[in-house]
Structures are given as structure tokens and as C-alpha cells.
Design a protein around this motif. Structure first.
Motif, mmCIF file in Angstrom:
data_model
loop_
_atom_site.group_PDB
_atom_site.id
_atom_site.type_symbol
_atom_site.label_atom_id
_atom_site.label_comp_id
_atom_site.label_asym_id
_atom_site.label_seq_id
_atom_site.Cartn_x
_atom_site.Cartn_y
_atom_site.Cartn_z
ATOM 1 N N ALA A 131 4.204 16.114 -4.943
ATOM 2 C CA ALA A 131 4.628 14.809 -5.453
ATOM 3 C C ALA A 131 4.375 13.713 -4.427
ATOM 4 N N ASN A 132 3.918 14.131 -3.242
ATOM 5 C CA ASN A 132 3.765 13.170 -2.159
ATOM 6 C C ASN A 132 2.340 12.590 -2.120
ATOM 7 N N ALA A 133 2.249 11.266 -2.205
ATOM 8 C CA ALA A 133 0.931 10.619 -2.232
ATOM 9 C C ALA A 133 0.156 10.894 -0.942
ATOM 10 N N ASP A 134 0.859 10.985 0.194
ATOM 11 C CA ASP A 134 0.195 11.266 1.462
ATOM 12 C C ASP A 134 -0.554 12.587 1.422
ATOM 13 N N ILE B 220 -5.724 15.743 0.880
ATOM 14 C CA ILE B 220 -6.660 16.623 0.157
ATOM 15 C C ILE B 220 -7.974 15.896 -0.116
ATOM 16 N N THR B 221 -7.864 14.652 -0.591
ATOM 17 C CA THR B 221 -9.083 13.888 -0.875
ATOM 18 C C THR B 221 -9.913 13.722 0.396
ATOM 19 N N ALA B 222 -9.238 13.341 1.497
ATOM 20 C CA ALA B 222 -9.967 13.145 2.752
ATOM 21 C C ALA B 222 -10.669 14.435 3.170
ATOM 22 N N SER B 223 -9.976 15.578 3.030
ATOM 23 C CA SER B 223 -10.581 16.855 3.414
ATOM 24 C C SER B 223 -11.798 17.170 2.562
ATOM 25 N N ALA C 262 -6.355 7.767 6.996
ATOM 26 C CA ALA C 262 -7.678 7.913 6.386
ATOM 27 C C ALA C 262 -8.346 9.225 6.793
ATOM 28 N N THR C 263 -8.046 9.725 7.988
ATOM 29 C CA THR C 263 -8.672 10.980 8.430
ATOM 30 C C THR C 263 -7.636 12.061 8.665
ATOM 31 N N ASN C 264 -6.495 11.955 7.975
ATOM 32 C CA ASN C 264 -5.442 12.958 8.130
ATOM 33 C C ASN C 264 -5.802 14.197 7.305
ATOM 34 N N MET D 84 -13.752 7.875 9.168
ATOM 35 C CA MET D 84 -14.249 9.061 8.468
ATOM 36 C C MET D 84 -15.706 9.312 8.847
ATOM 37 N N ALA D 85 -16.513 8.243 8.895
ATOM 38 C CA ALA D 85 -17.921 8.395 9.281
ATOM 39 C C ALA D 85 -18.023 8.982 10.687
#
Lengths: 294, 304
Positions: free
Chosen positions: A63-66, A71-74, A244-246, A157-158
Motif C-alpha cells: 500500500a506504500n507508494a514508496d 519496484i519501478t526504479a528497479s 529516484a534510485t532507491n 538513474m542514468a
């Protein structure tokens, strides 16, 4: 494949396996089981023991947006860096496989990145990509603010993608080169005599023969991008800016050891494990069908 | 192959040259930055001609991060992991390949599964185990009621505890506890001809004798490859040593790099940071250069 001739004293045989079994029980199976148990319980503060909460840890994480951001960043990181590292390594290996003056030198040097520790190359790239010092500073002087991994999430991220891909180009190159060299010369020469050109030969002969290697490296690269990225993230961005890179492995570390939320970190570990397993199975099912085994 | 493809050759060289620069540039930049002084390293853009402060910076980085003892720790841990993997994997592979016993396939799968879950994803509970390595055994005694029984019989309360934080075994053992090497040996042992085993048995050699006198000498190549790859892998470990070495006396070289990241305030000391990076990069790079042949062989063998 089995041995026909074996030793009959099987108690001695088991004894040989005991050191490994003890080690993996203590440092692998027990902790893995513990992770599952912790993910289903909540550790009370001040040593009040564990209370069973079932899937609540998973519910609150999902439920946590973080967490979704992580997941998206990974996935972005895994997709782009794997693609880059594999494509560049494949091109370089295919070209060094051709017999030209200097191929040997290229082969030696292109393997170097394999040996470098992720944190060491991360620190090197942190300097190389720093906006205020080193190289890119000149670009920033011409167009102020165009590059700043410390403030801009996409730039950060780059940066970690560049560092990770650099290391894995070296890694993938070794395997691709070995795969190309395993292709019998006579096969390629026969095709050449039939009048097929270099590019035609690559697509019709070499490429199909190295598909098992491509598949193997795809699995390894994606799996490693979820784990081996830790040192790069820790040194280059510490998960920032603004998460952003977590990446998932970094979030497990910071929630578990900095936030002391063992239950939450354990639940995240289980999700990461499942994700890796699902991705591996997915790759086996859908990609392996296209692989030619010789 | 004699084939005239001047255009293609030109392109090949061009792309390979770009790849060459791509691989070497970071090393060159690090080395050059490590030779500048504080002012020059922060110049915009940084000069690509080497400065004159190389040895001064190397010495400063060496002292600031205490790299001497930490490099020694890295050698001990990486050497320990390599030796541990080489020995334990050989023993296990021998057991799986050369003996028939009940549960053999079960053991095989127990070991195989360890390849799926790297240390990073079970890091939190592994940390707890290393804090008290006997806790799994204590738990078994408690759950089976054995500790209750012992307490009733002898009056002694069983509490097993052995902490491995900040110790070499704590650094080494969890890294040894996966099966990477076992399958390399297994593949190799399967190619050893049965006639050799028969001959050894006819000469009256037992399993231990056969293992030491026949099998191990034959697997020298495998050992070199596996040892090299594991040494590099352990040398480059970061998360695990970072967690379990709170005490500086057991810290490894790679984890000390974090101390060299320049602070945000003030002029960043990138020259010192790059000198430290160069020192930490060098040993594994030397291993790669010296053992290149073995690494390639070893990696090919693990793939199969």
C-alpha cells in the motif's frame, strides 16, 4: 549422466557432504526460513517478542507508494542496463572474433571491467559524472543545470545505469567471446565459400549458435541488476534524489538496518525473491523456446 | 580466412577502438585525477595531462583510509573464501558423484537451490545468525524439547551463543555458503573416465586415497579457475562487510572507499578519493590480467 563405478561405503560418502550441508543450513536455509517467519510477524519494540500478523506486513508494503516507486526504479534500471550491457558486449565480441590485427589486445583490455569492485567503479564514475568537477563540468558550464545527478532523478538513474553497464559489458564480453570461439571455423568458411557475406553469415550461422549464451546472460544480468547494484547505489546516489534510485535491494538495507524495521525488510526480501524467481521462470518459458541448442 | 573487406575492417577497427576507449577511459581518468593537486582536480575542465602529486595523493589516501591493514583484511577474506569454496565444493561434488546413498538427490537439490537466493536478499536474518551463529541450534534444542530435558536432568540451562560479528569467520563463512563451485566440480568429475576409478580400486585405494591422489591432481585447472573467480568475487563484496564490521580492525578495503567520498561543503578532495579508488582497484585488476586464461575457462565451465 551417472558414474558406473562408485564406492560402496556410502556413510563415508555422506561425510564428505557434511561441511557444505552444515554451512548452507546455518547461513542459508535457516536465514531464508527466518526471513519468511519475520515477514509474517511484527517485532515489538523493546524486546516484547514477535506477534503473528499474517500478511499484514505485505499489505502495508504494497500500500506504500514508496515501495512501488522502488519496484519501478528497479525494473527501469534492470531493463535499460541489461539491454545496454548485452548489446555492447555482443557487438564487441562479434568484432574481436574476426581475425584482425590487434584483436588480441582488444580481447585482453575488454575483460578488465570484470575485476573491478562495484563501489570502486561507482566512486570513479561519481567523479567522472560529477556536475561540478571532473569532465562533465565543462558541459554544465556551457548549459548550466543540464546535468545534475544530485538534484535530477533521471540524471541520477542514468549515472547508476552507466556504471553498472560498464562493469557488465566486461562480464558479458568474456562469455560472448568464448561462445563465438566455440563455433567451428570450418562452418563459417564453408558459408563464405558459398558466397555469403559477413553480415549474412552472422545472422544465419553465428547468431543462432550463440543464443544459449544470450539467454544465460540475460538471466544473470537481470538477476545481478537486482543485487549487485547495491554498492553502486550506495556510493553514487544513496537512493536519491527523492527516492529516484532507491532500488529494491537498497530499500531493504535502509529499511532494515537504518529504519530497524526487520519485519518490513523481511517482507520486501520475500517479494524480491519471488520477483527474481518469476522473472527467471518467465525467461525460461518464453525466451528459451527461441533458443537453439546445438 | 582470406577475404577482402576493407570497408568492414575499417568499421570493425573503429568500433573496437571506441570500445577500447570506453573500457580504459575510467582507469585513465582515475589515474590522472589521482595525480593532480586539489586546485587542478577541480579545474573546469580537468586537465588530461598528469599532474605531479601522484605519490603524495596515494600516500594521503593510504593513511586517511587506513588502507594498509584493510587491504590485508581483504586478502585474508578473499583468500579464505576462495580456499573455502575450492575445498568444500570439491568434497561435496565427490560425495554426489562417487557415492550412491539414500537421499543423494535430495542433497543435490538442497545445494542447487542455494544458487537462486544470493546473500543480498536474505541479508537481515543472515546478520542475526552471524550475531549468534549457534542460534539455529539453540532453536532446534528448544523446539524439540531437548533443552528442557537437559535442564531437568542436569539442572544446566542450555544457552548456546557464539557471536561472529567483527571476525574473519563471520566475514568468510556466509560467503562460502552457496554452491557456485560444486557444480563446476560435478561437471568435471563426470568426465573423469571410470577406468581410473576401477584401476585405483584394484590397487586397493579407498575413497579418500582416490580423492587425494587421483581426483584432486586432475582438477588443478578447475581449482585455479574457481579460486580466481571466487577471490575476485569476495574481494569485491561490499554490503556484507559493510554490515558486520562495525569495528575498523576487520573492515575491508572496498568498504573504506565510502570514507573517501568528498563532503558537499568545501572544495571536494577528488584527487585523494581517486588515489584511494586506484589502490583498491589495482589488486583485482592484476588478478584479472594474470589469470585471464583461467577466468575465461572457469566461466565457460560454469555455464555448462
Amino acid at each position: 549422466m551417472e558414474k558406473r563405478v562408485t564406492f560402496s561405503s556410502w556413510t563415508i560418502g555422506i561425510l564428505f557432504a557434511v561441511p557444505q550441508l552444515l554451512l548452507i543450513f546455518t547461513f542459508f536455509y535457516w536465514p531464508a526460513g527466518q526471513a519468511v517467519y519475520w515477514s509474517l510477524t511484527l517485532q515489538q519494540p523493546w524486546g516484547g517478542g514477535n506477534i503473528w500478523v499474517g500478511l499484514d506486513n505485505f499489505r502495508s508494503i504494497l500500500a506504500n507508494a514508496d515501495y512501488w516507486n522502488s519496484i519501478t526504479a528497479s525494473l527501469v534500471f534492470a531493463g535499460i542496463s541489461t539491454g545496454l550491457a548485452m548489446f555492447i558486449a555482443l557487438v564487441l565480441a562479434a568484432l574481436t572474433d574476426r581475425q584482425l590485427a590487434g584483436s588480441r589486445l582488444y580481447r585482453v583490455v575488454l575483460i578488465w571491467p570484470y575485476g573491478i569492485a562495484a563501489p570502486a567503479l561507482a566512486l570513479a564514475f561519481r567523479f567522472i559524472l560529477a556536475p561540478e568537477a571532473g569532465f562533465l563540468s565543462a558541459i554544465n558550464r556551457m548549459w548550466p543545470g543540464i546535468w545534475d545527478p544530485g538534484l535530477d532523478g533521471a540524471d541520477a538513474m542514468a549515472s547508476i545505469i552507466v556504471a553498472f553497464s560498464w562493469k557488465y559489458v566486461g562480464y558479458n564480453f568474456i562469455f560472448f567471446l568464448a561462445a563465438f570461439q566455440a563455433i567451428p571455423r570450418s562452418l563459417i568458411e564453408a558459408a563464405a565459400m558459398d558466397g555469403s557475406g559477413v553480415i549474412r553469415r552472422f545472422w544465419d550461422i553465428q547468431f543462432p549458435l550463440i543464443t544459449p549464451t544470450i539467454f544465460f546472460l540475460l538471466v544473470i544480468n537481470i538477476t545481478e541488476s537486482f543485487q549487485d547494484s547495491f554498492g553502486i547505489v550506495d556510493i553514487m546516489t544513496s537512493g536519491g534524489p527523492a527516492n529516484a534510485t532507491n532500488l529494491m535491494v537498497y530499500k531493504i538495507y535502509s529499511d532494515g538496518f537504518k529504519g530497524l524495521d526487520y519485519s518490513g525488510a523481511a517482507a520486501q526480501s520475500i517479494i524480491l525473491m519471488l520477483l527474481i524467481i518469476v522473472l527467471t521462470i518467465f525467461q525460461f518459458r518464453f525466451i528459451e523456446r527461441r533458443v537453439h541448442y546445438g | 580466412m582470406v577475404e577482402r573487406t576493407p570497408f568492414l575492417n575499417f568499421f570493425t577497427h573503429l568500433i573496437l577502438f571506441v570500445g577500447f576507449v570506453f573500457c580504459v577511459a575510467p582507469f585513465v581518468v582515475v589515474a590522472i585525477a589521482a595525480s593532480h593537486n586539489l586546485r587542478d582536480v577541480n579545474d573546469v575542465p580537468m586537465s588530461l595531462l598528469p599532474g605531479s602529486d601522484f605519490w603524495v595523493n596515494i600516500k594521503t589516501a593510504w593513511v586517511t583510509a587506513g588502507l594498509g591493514p584493510k587491504l590485508l583484511n581483504s586478502f585474508i577474506v578473499a583468500g579464505g573464501v576462495a580456499a573455502g569454496k575450492v575445498i568444500i565444493s570439491a568434497l561435496t561434488a565427490f560425495s554426489i558423484v562417487y557415492f550412491r546413498f539414500p537421499g543423494r538427490m535430495f542433497i543435490f537439490w538442497l545445494i542447487f537451490v542455494t544458487l537462486m537466493l544470493p546473500l543480498e536478499v536474505r541479508i537481515v536474518p543472515t546478520y542475526a545468525v552471524v550475531a549468534n551463529v549457534l542460534s539455529p541450534y539453540q532453536a532446534i534444542l528448544d523446539v524439540t524439547g531437548l533443552s528442557w530435558l537437559i535442564e531437568k536432568l542436569s539442572g544446566v540451562q542450555v544457552s548456546l551463543s557464539l557471536g561472529l560479528l567483527n571476525s574473519y569467520p563471520g566475514l568468510i563463512l556466509p560467503l562460502v555458503a552457496t554452491a557456485t563451485g560444486t557444480f563446476l566440480y560435478r561437471q568435471f568429475f563426470l568426465t573423469v573416465p571410470d577406468e581410473l576409478t576401477e584401476a585405483a580400486r584394484m590397487d586397493g585405494a579407498g575413497p579418500l586415497r582416490f580423492f587425494i591422489d587421483v581426483l584432486l591432481p586432475l582438477s588443478r585447472n578447475n581449482m585455479a579457475a574457481l579460486g580466481t573467480i571466487m577471490f575476485l568475487w569476495a574481494w569485491n563484496q561490499y554490503l556484507w562487510p559493510l554490515l558486520i564490521t562495525t569495528d575498523q580492525s576487520h573492515a575491508m578495503a572496498v568498504t573504506e572507499l565510502k570514507q573517501l567520498i568528498p563532503n558537499v561543503g568545501g572544495t571536494p578532495e577528488w584527487h585523494i578519493a581517486m588515489a584511494g579508488t586506484l589502490i583498491v582497484m589495482l589488486p583485482p585488476l592484476l588478478v584479472v590480467v594474470l589469470m585471464q586464461r583461467w577466468i575465461v575457462r572457469g566461466l565457460i565451465a560454469t555455464e555448462k
